[in-house]
Design an enzyme around this catalytic site. Structure first.
Site, mmCIF file in Angstrom:
data_model
loop_
_atom_site.group_PDB
_atom_site.id
_atom_site.type_symbol
_atom_site.label_atom_id
_atom_site.label_comp_id
_atom_site.label_asym_id
_atom_site.label_seq_id
_atom_site.Cartn_x
_atom_site.Cartn_y
_atom_site.Cartn_z
ATOM 1 N N ASP A 1 45.662 32.223 41.791
ATOM 2 C CA ASP A 1 44.255 32.162 42.162
ATOM 3 C C ASP A 1 43.605 31.085 41.284
ATOM 4 O OD1 ASP A 1 41.806 32.559 43.322
ATOM 5 O OD2 ASP A 1 41.814 34.729 43.144
HETATM 6 C C1 BGC Z 1 39.016 33.466 44.859
HETATM 7 C C2 BGC Z 1 40.011 33.289 45.981
HETATM 8 C C3 BGC Z 1 39.796 31.973 46.658
HETATM 9 C C4 BGC Z 1 39.886 30.864 45.640
HETATM 10 C C5 BGC Z 1 39.738 29.476 46.227
HETATM 11 C C6 BGC Z 1 38.982 32.256 43.945
HETATM 12 O O1 BGC Z 1 37.928 32.347 43.058
HETATM 13 O O2 BGC Z 1 39.362 34.616 44.117
HETATM 14 O O3 BGC Z 1 39.887 34.349 46.874
HETATM 15 O O4 BGC Z 1 40.737 31.803 47.682
HETATM 16 O O5 BGC Z 1 38.881 31.056 44.675
HETATM 17 O O6 BGC Z 1 38.458 29.238 46.653
#
Ligand code: BGC
Length: 751
Positions: free
Chosen positions: A283
């Protein structure tokens, strides 16, 4: 397919094609051939995902030429720019040594430009097939804007409505979650991931993220292996079995080991047990966050832990590309581990057909957005997502003529608010407001008074906190304009025949990093509700929110209450369809609504205690305000007792449970008939009820239908701590009923 026939890489290869360039070769051969030609830096490049900025072509070009970018995700200003993607892709393809194209990822969660209801709302339709169509449309629009890969679905089980990301998932039930996970993956990827109108999907957040302690986002989770296997892992497994090509590792610490450094879940379970062939992305910065968690002592150790645990690609931060080269040289990390991660990434790029089709059609974008079929689908999806929580004295549907209607509340004319969080490339201007929906339905001579009454928050002067967030200053007075607005609204209610109040929480109060400690109306809305209710006119509340809300006073004092979630671009039309009876509500809750925060967690599928008679609180019942599965419509249904085809069943056999459902009201209606099972005594305690099937049926007034469910091993099994499937002999209870809190069980024995 013109692009596919063009040997775009040949120009710097003297006309001779390599195995990896030949689409006729098996994917694994292409992977091995390409891998064998890559330098270590190029390999680490494939494991790096970086943010695409709108005005940084030169900086990006430098990285691309050296093969240092495996994937991009766009910064805000770079969204919706297929020309930018093509420009940079051309550098990757034509100016880097091996010409490996990058994958473009993005959060297309519930729509790209045509924004649909939030996933929690869509799950309330109990129609995975509808979600499949929604994601198919999302993929189509996203690919037109240059996206190859959507960071969705979020399949995290969520049982704590304080957690803002409950809005992104499918609620508190693993069975329903599995169906939605699979439908979403298929909707995004279709049968053939090479199809340019499809995107690669990403199951997230692996795993346990939704169990954050206190509902605080990113917080620690402690989930026993037994709980994990039965409640949190099945949705991921269903997604993998449906063909999901990527998985995102979560932020949370799981049983002492952060999910982004957790070898047990990422390698032992995902790869070894389930045979996952795609790649795992971290993530946002979750690799480096292993340091803050207290697992790693610096970027090098963080990179090593994450990679060795099974995170193939690092999102946003650069600890892989910065440190792994040296760690290979010093023997701390094996080249084999890196090669395996690179294989996983390349495999998906080949399977996606990215080498044959690296570019997108730049002229396609605008014409692909907001197509009439997409808007029709958005309206259908919003209609089917809404849940009628209460309808005293058949207050709804409203008549369209002759009524003086006061439409009041902070959400009557809002646009962006109806998009929800993660609204993709959605625009407020695309949204049909509730007021517009009413006007379109009622025509020009409608007797409609519209006023806001108050804001979603208190509307006071704001202050900036030390962490940079902006909040209302609780000590500042509410200004005079606000007082007048409030008084006008109460007056409008007094002069009306019926009042429709549009209330809720701001969309920014759900989604990522949007935890709440209270689950009621925000700002002065409770005060507005009480003032309007005291006028004594028939009162309908349309409730907007990204989570289950504790709205006891609405249940007590409103005549009708319709949960609208954040319904997307066609919200206003869909709500008018429902409120005026052109459509009937058919949604049912997929997450229980607590009466108060103190009851959380209050999900339906928990365990009994040894003293179930003592479940109540001193100051409250243990029962939720609205249970899982609850939802009314404009007619009523009666259920006959459950009948079983046999009182016993042998292992591997099947029996049928059935009942007759009758439309006992005077309007046609749709009912979601639910099958629940309890394993009464087993080697491990099983939930007091578990959803194991459902049927969505339409019945005319007076019409009856026999609804039958087959029961066999699949409905009776559960997992032990090691992931083994158990089906144990003994007594089972079976309900066929309208929600998780009603019905009388039939009994059978598994021999
Ligand atoms: C979130 C994800 C997301 C990623 C990219 C993160 O902060 O937890 O769900 O896909 O950002 O935007």
């Amino acid at each position: 397919m013109a692009m596919a026939d063009q040997h775009w890489h040949d120009y710097n290869k003297n006309g001779k094609k390599d195995v990896f360039e030949d689409p006729a070769q098996p994917v694994e051969d292409r992977v091995e051939d390409l891998l064998s030609q890559m330098t270590l830096e190029e390999k680490l490049g494939q494991l790096s995902q970086i943010v695409m900025e709108a005005n940084s072509d030169e900086i990006h070009a430098e990285h691309l030429r050296r093969g240092r970018v495996g994937s991009f995700l766009p910064a805000w200003e770079a969204i919706g720019k297929p020309d930018l993607r093509n420009r940079l892709q051309r550098i990757a393809v034509e100016e880097s040594r091996l010409g490996i194209p990058f994958l473009m990822g993005f959060d297309a969660i519930h729509g790209y430009r045509t924004v649909f209801p939030i996933p929690l709302g869509l799950s309330a339709s109990w129609e995975p097939e509808l979600f499949n169509r929604v994601q198919e449309t999302t993929a189509f629009e996203a690919t037109a804007a240059g996206i190859d890969w959507s960071f969705a679905p979020m399949v995290d089980l969520a049982r704590d409505p304080r957690w803002g990301r409950i809005s992104e998932g499918f609620g508190e039930d693993p069975y329903l979650g599995c169906l939605y996970a699979a439908a979403s993956v298929k909707g995004f990827q279709g049968d053939d991931p090479v199809d340019r109108r499809r995107v690669v999907s990403c199951l997230k957040h692996y795993v346990g993220y939704g169990a954050a302690e206190g509902g605080r986002d990113y917080n620690t989770t402690d989930i026993s292996e037994y709980n994990l296997r039965n409640n949190y892992l099945p949705q991921f497994r269903a997604g993998v079995e449906a063909g999901a090509m990527t998985v995102m590792a979560a932020f949370n610490c799981l049983n002492g080991i952060p999910a982004s450094g957790n070898r047990h879940t990422l390698t032992d379970i995902l790869r070894k047990e389930w045979g996952f062939q795609g790649f795992v992305v971290s993530d946002w910065a979750s690799v480096l966050e292993l340091i803050e968690h207290g697992l790693a002592d610096g970027p090098a150790e963080a990179a090593r832990f994450a990679l060795e645990a099974g995170v193939d690609m690092e999102m946003v931060t650069s600890s892989y590309i910065d440190t792994l080269g040296e760690q290979v040289a010093s023997g701390k990390v094996s080249l084999e581990t890196i090669d395996n991660a690179v294989r996983n990434v390349l495999r998906i790029k080949f399977r996606r057909g990215l080498f044959e089709n690296p570019y997108v059609d730049e002229r396609w974008q605008e014409s692909a957005f907001l197509a009439p079929e997409a808007l029709r689908l958005a309206r259908e999806a919003a209609v089917k997502s809404c849940v009628l929580l209460k309808n005293e004295g058949n207050c709804l549907p409203l008549k369209t003529d002759g009524l003086k209607i006061a439409l009041i509340g902070p959400l009557v004319s809002e646009r962006e608010e109806l998009l929800g969080s993660w609204a993709g490339f959605g625009k407020g201007r695309d949204v049909v407001t509730l007021e517009e929906g009413f006007r379109a339905k009622l025509g020009l001579d409608a007797c409609l008074t519209v006023c806001r009454g108050c804001g979603l928050t208190k509307g006071r002067r704001t202050i900036t906190r030390t962490d940079g967030s902006v909040v209302e200053d609780p000590d500042a007075p509410i200004d005079e304009v606000a007082e007048q607005e409030f008084t006008d609204a109460v007056e409008a209610a007094r002069n009306a025949d019926v009042v429709v109040l549009a209330l809720g929480e701001p969309r920014g109060w759900s989604g990522e990093n949007a935890t709440r400690t209270e689950l009621g109306l925000t700002g002065r809305q409770e005060e507005l509700f009480q003032a309007v209710a005291s006028v004594g006119k028939p009162l309908v509340v349309v409730l907007f929110g990204g989570r289950p809300m504790s709205v006891v006073s609405l249940q007590e004092k409103a005549d009708a209450l319709l949960m609208a979630w954040q319904p997307g671009v066609q919200g206003g039309h869909a709500l008018a369809d429902l409120l005026f009876g052109d459509a009937s509500p058919s949604g049912k809750l997929t997450a229980s609504f607590p009466r108060s925060v103190g009851q959380v967690p209050v999900h339906y599928n928990g365990f009994n205690t040894g003293r179930p008679q003592y479940r109540d609180y001193r100051d409250s019942t243990h029962l939720p305000l609205y249970p899982f599965g609850h939802g009314l419509t404009y007619t009523t249904f009666e259920y006959s007792p459950v009948e079983l085809s046999s009182p016993s069943l042998s292992r591997g056999g099947k029996l049928t449970a059935s009942c007759t459902v009758t439309n006992s009201g005077d309007r046609p209606g749709t009912e979601i008939v639910q099958l629940y099972i309890r394993d009464v005594a087993a080697s491990r305690v099983r939930p007091i009820r578990e959803l194991k099937g459902f049927a969505k049926i339409e019945l005319m007034p007076g019409e009856s239908r026999r609804v039958s469910f087959e029961i066999g091993d699949e409905q009776l099994r559960f997992f032990d701590e090691n992931g083994n499937e158990l089906v144990e002999p003994g007594v089972f209870h079976v309900w066929i009923c309208k929600d998780s809190a009603s019905g009388k069980p039939a009994v059978f024995e598994l021999q």
